[in-house]
Every structure is written in structure tokens, then in C-alpha cells.
Design an enzyme around this catalytic site. Structure first.
Site, PDB file in Angstrom:
ATOM      1  N   LYS A 166       0.647  -1.126   0.019  1.00  0.00           N
ATOM      2  CA  LYS A 166      -0.037  -0.230   0.031  1.00  0.00           C
ATOM      3  C   LYS A 166       0.891   1.261  -0.108  1.00  0.00           C
ATOM      4  O   LYS A 166       0.479   2.571  -0.099  1.00  0.00           O
ATOM      5  CB  LYS A 166      -0.978   0.008   1.188  1.00  0.00           C
ATOM      6  CG  LYS A 166      -0.321   0.231   2.518  1.00  0.00           C
ATOM      7  CD  LYS A 166      -1.214   0.361   3.709  1.00  0.00           C
ATOM      8  CE  LYS A 166      -0.803   0.573   5.041  1.00  0.00           C
ATOM      9  NZ  LYS A 166      -1.633   1.042   5.999  1.00  0.00           N
ATOM     10  N   LYS A 188      -8.080   5.455  -2.924  1.00  0.00           N
ATOM     11  CA  LYS A 188      -6.967   5.416  -3.697  1.00  0.00           C
ATOM     12  C   LYS A 188      -7.409   5.008  -5.266  1.00  0.00           C
ATOM     13  O   LYS A 188      -6.703   5.300  -6.213  1.00  0.00           O
ATOM     14  CB  LYS A 188      -5.602   5.245  -3.201  1.00  0.00           C
ATOM     15  CG  LYS A 188      -5.015   6.242  -2.289  1.00  0.00           C
ATOM     16  CD  LYS A 188      -3.682   5.886  -1.879  1.00  0.00           C
ATOM     17  CE  LYS A 188      -3.256   6.848  -0.924  1.00  0.00           C
ATOM     18  NZ  LYS A 188      -4.153   6.947   0.394  1.00  0.00           N
ATOM     19  N   GLY A 225      -3.882   5.503  13.096  1.00  0.00           N
ATOM     20  CA  GLY A 225      -3.327   4.659  13.939  1.00  0.00           C
ATOM     21  C   GLY A 225      -2.825   3.391  13.246  1.00  0.00           C
ATOM     22  O   GLY A 225      -2.080   2.520  13.962  1.00  0.00           O
ATOM     23  N   GLU A 283       1.137  11.137  -5.676  1.00  0.00           N
ATOM     24  CA  GLU A 283       0.426  11.671  -4.701  1.00  0.00           C
ATOM     25  C   GLU A 283      -0.335  12.583  -5.237  1.00  0.00           C
ATOM     26  O   GLU A 283      -0.012  13.725  -5.879  1.00  0.00           O
ATOM     27  CB  GLU A 283       1.331  11.968  -3.547  1.00  0.00           C
ATOM     28  CG  GLU A 283       0.465  12.162  -2.383  1.00  0.00           C
ATOM     29  CD  GLU A 283       1.243  12.345  -1.125  1.00  0.00           C
ATOM     30  OE1 GLU A 283       1.035  11.754   0.147  1.00  0.00           O
ATOM     31  OE2 GLU A 283       2.290  12.999  -1.186  1.00  0.00           O
TER      32      GLU A 283
END
Length: 267
Positions: free
Chosen positions: A9, A51, A90, A183
Site C-alpha cells: 500500500k 485511492k 493509527g 500523490e
């Protein structure tokens, strides 16, 4: 019942290791789905990502192909479905542990771009909604979780510094380090739209998406694998098999007009 969460990922790493993204994410999912059918699993739930929506990177595009693999198996005795959502607070690789470490070390706290926004959900929220979606799954659904309003990563950094009893840009500096390869400034809005159907749970929706035929998905995967095996242009192959794959620079140029950016700006 299989929850398939295994994947590479890391966005920049997959930009530089395109073949590994295809082999692990796409072929790994294909093989796992085949084994689920072979051994008669009742349900197979793919964990996907925001994504995968209009992807601007190899990782997101590979997960979009994974969704195709799952959606095309509507005739299978195994019930296949996918659940798509954003970042989990987290979790491994999340910004929260990174910011905590940077603050503990005295800074700086690094953000790629002060404008960047992302959707967030806690681990309990994500895991419970995934299991509920798995329970609802009947065949070929692409579930979308409502993740609320996107959050500015810069604001998250500021708040974490303040919660540590420190002053941003005085005690702890915040540095912009630039967008990473592949990105984009925002991810697509994952809430109720005209393309989504409601379910019995107010936070879970089903995208109205016509799946490709299984033979067509196999053809697209063969295009990808041909590029991998011949050391060819994998990104060109991805652009061929994922029509929504886009260049991040083009998307980021007009990002200010995106609804997600406007929503985050109102917070």
C-alpha cells in the site's frame, strides 16, 4: 469467510516497483479469489481503498484492478464483494504514529503539502463496518463507507503538537517536503451521491457500477502480466486496463475546484 486485506500500500514505493504492485496486489488477489472458489469459501471480502477511485498512482490503480477481479465473479458459488474506504487512524503507515515520533524527537513534523486532505476513520469503526458490509454482501457489491468530511493533514499536525503541550512552529517546526510520486492533493468523496445506493446501515453504501465480464478482466490482467514479464512499460499497460487512471500533476493543478478540498477548507 475470507477478508482479503493483504497488499502493498506504500504509494511512492509502488511507483518505483510497478511490477511488484501488479504481482502482489493484482495477481495475489486473483490467486486468492481462485482458491476461495476452489475450496468453497462462503464469502470473500476484498479490502479496497479510496485511492482506487480515479487513481493517480500505481498502487491505487492496482487496487482498482483488484475490485474488477472481485466484481466480475457474480456467477460464482462463493459470494465476492469489496469494501472501499480511506485512511485508518493509527494503522501501520498512518501519519499519526509518524507525527508522534517526530514530536517526541523534537521535530520537525513533516507534511508533504499544506493543502493536502484525506479521509480518516478509527480502527474500531473501519473493522466493524467492514464486517457489517461482509454480512450484507450478496454478490459482486462494491461497498463504500461514509467517512464524513476530509481533514487537512497540516491541521492534524498542528493539533497533535498542541495536544502534546507544545506550540507549532515555535517549539516544533512544521516542514513542507513536497508531494511524493503519484500523490494527489485529495481523494475522491466517499459519501452519498447519485451513484450510490443506501443499505440498512447509514454509513455503508453500494456503488452502482457495472462490472466487466470475467473474460474481459482476464484479458486486462494478461495485458498487465505481459508488460511485467517483458519488462515493458507497466504504467502504459495500467492506463490501458484502468480507464480512470490519471496523471497526478493534471489532477493537482485543478484540485482547488474539487468538492473534497472545499469541504476540508470549511473546517
Amino acid at each position: 469467510m475470507i477478508f482479503h486485506a493483504a497488499a502493498h500500500k506504500h504509494v511512492p514505493l509502488m511507483e518505483h516497483s510497478c511490477a511488484e504492485a501488479i504481482k502482489n496486489n493484482v495477481i495475489g488477489t486473483y490467486n486468492a479469489a481462485d482458491m476461495a472458489e476452489k475450496y468453497g469459501a462462503e464469502k470473500f471480502i476484498l479490502i479496497s481503498t479510496d485511492k482506487a477511485v480515479n487513481p493517480t498512482n500505481v498502487m491505487g490503480a492496482s487496487k482498482r484492478v483488484c475490485e474488477m477481479v472481485i466484481q466480475c465473479r457474480t456467477e460464482s458459488k462463493t459470494c465476492f464483494a469489496a469494501v472501499r474506504f480511506g485512511n485508518v487512524l493509527g494503522s501501520n503507515g498512518s501519519v499519526i504514529p509518524l507525527f508522534k515520533r517526530q514530536i517526541a524527537q523534537g521535530g520537525p513534523v513533516t507534511v508533504t503539502d499544506k493543502r493536502i486532505v484525506r479521509y480518516f476513520m478509527t480502527i474500531p469503526e473501519a473493522s466493524q463496518l467492514v464486517m457489517l458490509a461482509g454480512k450484507m454482501a450478496k454478490r459482486g457489491e462494491l461497498f463504500v463507507l461514509d467517512m464524513g468530511v476530509p481533514v487537512k493533514i497540516y491541521d492534524l499536525a498542528v493539533n497533535m503538537i498542541r495536544l502534546s503541550g507544545l506550540v507549532p512552529d515555535k517549539d516544533i517546526k512544521i516542514e513542507e517536503v513536497g508531494l511524493r510520486p503519484g500523490e494527489k492533493l485529495y481523494e475522491e468523496l466517499l459519501v452519498k451521491t447519485e451513484e450510490l445506493d443506501k443499505t440498512e446501515n447509514g454509513l455503508i453504501f453500494v456503488e452502482r457500477d457495472t462490472p466487466c465480464a470475467r473474460a474481459e478482466v482476464d484479458r486486462r490482467i494478461s495485458v498487465l502480466m505481459q508488460a511485467v514479464n517483458s519488462h515493458g512499460d507497466i504504467k502504459a499497460a495500467i492506463a490501458e486496463v484502468v480507464p480512470t487512471y490519471r496523471d497526478p500533476d493534471e489532477v493537482n493543478k485543478i484540485a482547488a475546484e474539487a468538492e473534497e478540498m472545499k469541504l476540508a477548507g470549511k473546517q
